[in-house]
Design an enzyme around this catalytic site. Structure first.
Site: not given
Lengths: 369, 369
Positions: B163, B234, B238
């Site tokens: 992503k 991951e 963000h």
């Protein structure tokens, strides 16, 4: 995507709206439109504003008034040929006429024709895709139209927005001929089955086994009613008391009476609909696990219920869950038919250019299940 | 669909679950699985039950503990080669080991290997698709792995579940090489962007202009936490205070501390996520009109919010509406990643067999917009 040229066969409600929606799609150039009165062809692209404005009052409701004459179906391919039978039907009121010319011929881009489908076939080399916007003919009309394109050497995409299971079977019988000819035929590409079975196929991706798909639609069709009599007739055919043949033989007055009997709101339960076999074809679930119903309100533009696709299944890790897809109530039936039809048309052209020929349902164009 | 053989590169949480889910897909035969310790290859089809059982406690969290050594990314392609650096990482705790052999080598079907990716490449002729189940390496690891497949003469499908926007740009730089080689690369094919951008692309079909796409996910990851540390890392990347590099350098203890600080529930707003550029690539809307956020709860298996895709647009007839797609709360992240990944893999093979090569996002595999 490279530019795509397409023709619309039939300029009733669906055909006209498809032309209108295509103006918003950069990749699409409408180059031909025809009804049983004539043909407009321009490979620089039709002037859709002119065509729609000139024909706005000239909506041909197709076989809406002549079904009674045609119990054997033998003359249905003549319906677009302005032959005697069709002309008779016109004078009986099948075409709303406001000017000298009938149907598409009211546009300055169109010429009257004895056989407008043949006009499109004759120009097939320049047409990537043909949208068959003919919801209300006999069930073998689309397959026999496909035969004419086959005979005429057409190679490209053909796409319909039907919701009849038996048409798909008839098209399947032509699969090999399509493959030999280089035709990619996409059936049922409108709102339902098109958009909603596509959504079901995608929603199924969470599961390793799909146990039920419930498709429940709501349509408010007050202002769109005049343009969509064919669709209403098609829906009435799904009521328990009717079928395709008896619905086709109903007069306009009889249809109005049915609508009055239901106070304008007709509810459909467990409809016979192509969604089930299209989902089975795509390997999503058994046809018998698909339930289709809906509510049609022809006296309001508000939807009587929110169109919802519910896909229930079992995940690989043993849970049971339901994924849902809902259309906003403000989206009209026309928006939900024509956007997906043109979307699948583009997919079809891509498949066709890659050499994939045969018969495909919308759900088969989704990720594999 | 004809039978499809595929390999899984990386046997962490995603790779293992992909193998498990594939057992429910008749069309799919897993023929290879590898991690940095070794390779299992069997063209009659791997025995997934044995492989998963033998390695259940041997989940390799990949670079989870060795990121600190690798600020230049230069060694990342060695990570699957069991070279000295990787071996050092193992002894630091990167692999949970319960037996003599590390990672996939605990399976009797696997052999240890100095370069397990090369093993897969060397057998590429019999492998239709390669699922790169490597969520947590440096951002150029997947592109450089693709380079190795290109150099090795591989022709087929490659698919990732990443992503990260920048990986897609790097893959795009290789588009021509993929086309020449006959590789169809599908990027971002998991739950998000994969399933949810696909749903957005389909939901967009009602509209002629999409004004906003809001993707809001909920993940409850209590029991799946150990298997999915890479995904959690991951996600932490963000958070506003972190990025890919700083998140990779966090120790397990530091990650636990971040989770504790948030009482186990981390909320993400306006995430940088590949959804936006994948939807823009597919022509659905501008990247800036895509909003992505979500809530991750690592202390409950209940989802803290229902994963919802809301697509707002304007219809051809001037209405504004929102179509929505919702995942049932009982569907796990693993179910929503692996089903779509294998679904898109099948689509990719179909495209590849039809001669369509290059780089595709999931939304580009939906009907055209």
């Amino acid at each position: 995507m490279d530019e795509i040229t397409f023709a619309v066969v039939g300029t009733g409600g669906i055909g006209r709206r498809a032309l209108e929606v295509s103006q918003h799609k950069d990749a699409l150039t409408p180059v031909a439109a025809c009804d049983r009165h004539g043909t407009a062809i321009d490979f620089d692209g039709l002037d859709i504003d002119e065509l729609l404005a000139a024909t706005e009052g000239n909506i041909d409701n197709e076989v809406a008034t002549d079904g009674g004459e045609r119990t054997d179906g033998s003359r249905s391919s003549a319906e677009l040929r302005s032959d005697g039978g069709a002309a008779t039907a016109d004078t009986e009121g099948g075409v709303k006429q406001h000017g000298e010319n009938k149907g598409v011929v009211a546009s300055e881009q169109a010429q009257s024709s004895e056989d407008s489908i043949q006009d499109v076939i004759d120009h097939g080399d320049g047409i990537d895709a043909v949208l068959l916007a003919l919801p209300n003919y006999e069930h073998d009309f689309i397959p026999r139209t496909a035969d004419r394109f086959l005979e005429g050497g057409y190679s490209g995409v053909m796409i319909d927005v039907l919701k009849r299971s038996r048409v798909i079977d008839m098209l399947d019988e032509r699969r090999e001929a399509f493959e030999d000819a280089g035709i990619t035929f996409i059936c049922g590409a409108g709102a339902t089955p098109g958009l909603l079975t596509g959504a079901a196929a995608l929603a199924a991706q969470s599961f390793v086994e799909v146990t039920e798909i419930d498709i429940h639609w709501g349509v408010g069709l007050k202002s769109g009613y005049e343009d969509n009599r064919g669709t209403v007739r098609e829906d009435i055919a799904h009521l328990p008391e009717y079928d395709i043949d008896t619905a086709r033989n109903l007069s306009d007055e009889e249809i109005e009476a049915i609508i009055d009997d239901h106070d304008g709101v007709i509810e459909f339960e467990d409809m016979e609909h192509a969604d089930d076999i299209l989902l089975e074809r795509a390997g999503i679930c058994d046809a018998e696990d698909v339930i289709v119903g809906g509510i049609l309100d022809v006296r309001s533009d508000e939807k009587p219920t929110t169109t919802t696709v519910s896909v229930t299944g079992r995940t690989f890790d043993g849970e049971t869950a339901t994924n849902t897809f809902q259309l906003g109530d403000e989206t009209s039936m026309e928006a939900n038919v024509n956007g997906p039809a043109l979307g699948y048309l583009q997919t079809g052209v891509r498949r066709n250019r890659a050499g994939e020929y045969g018969v495909f349902g919308p759900a088969e164009l989704m990720p594999g299940f």
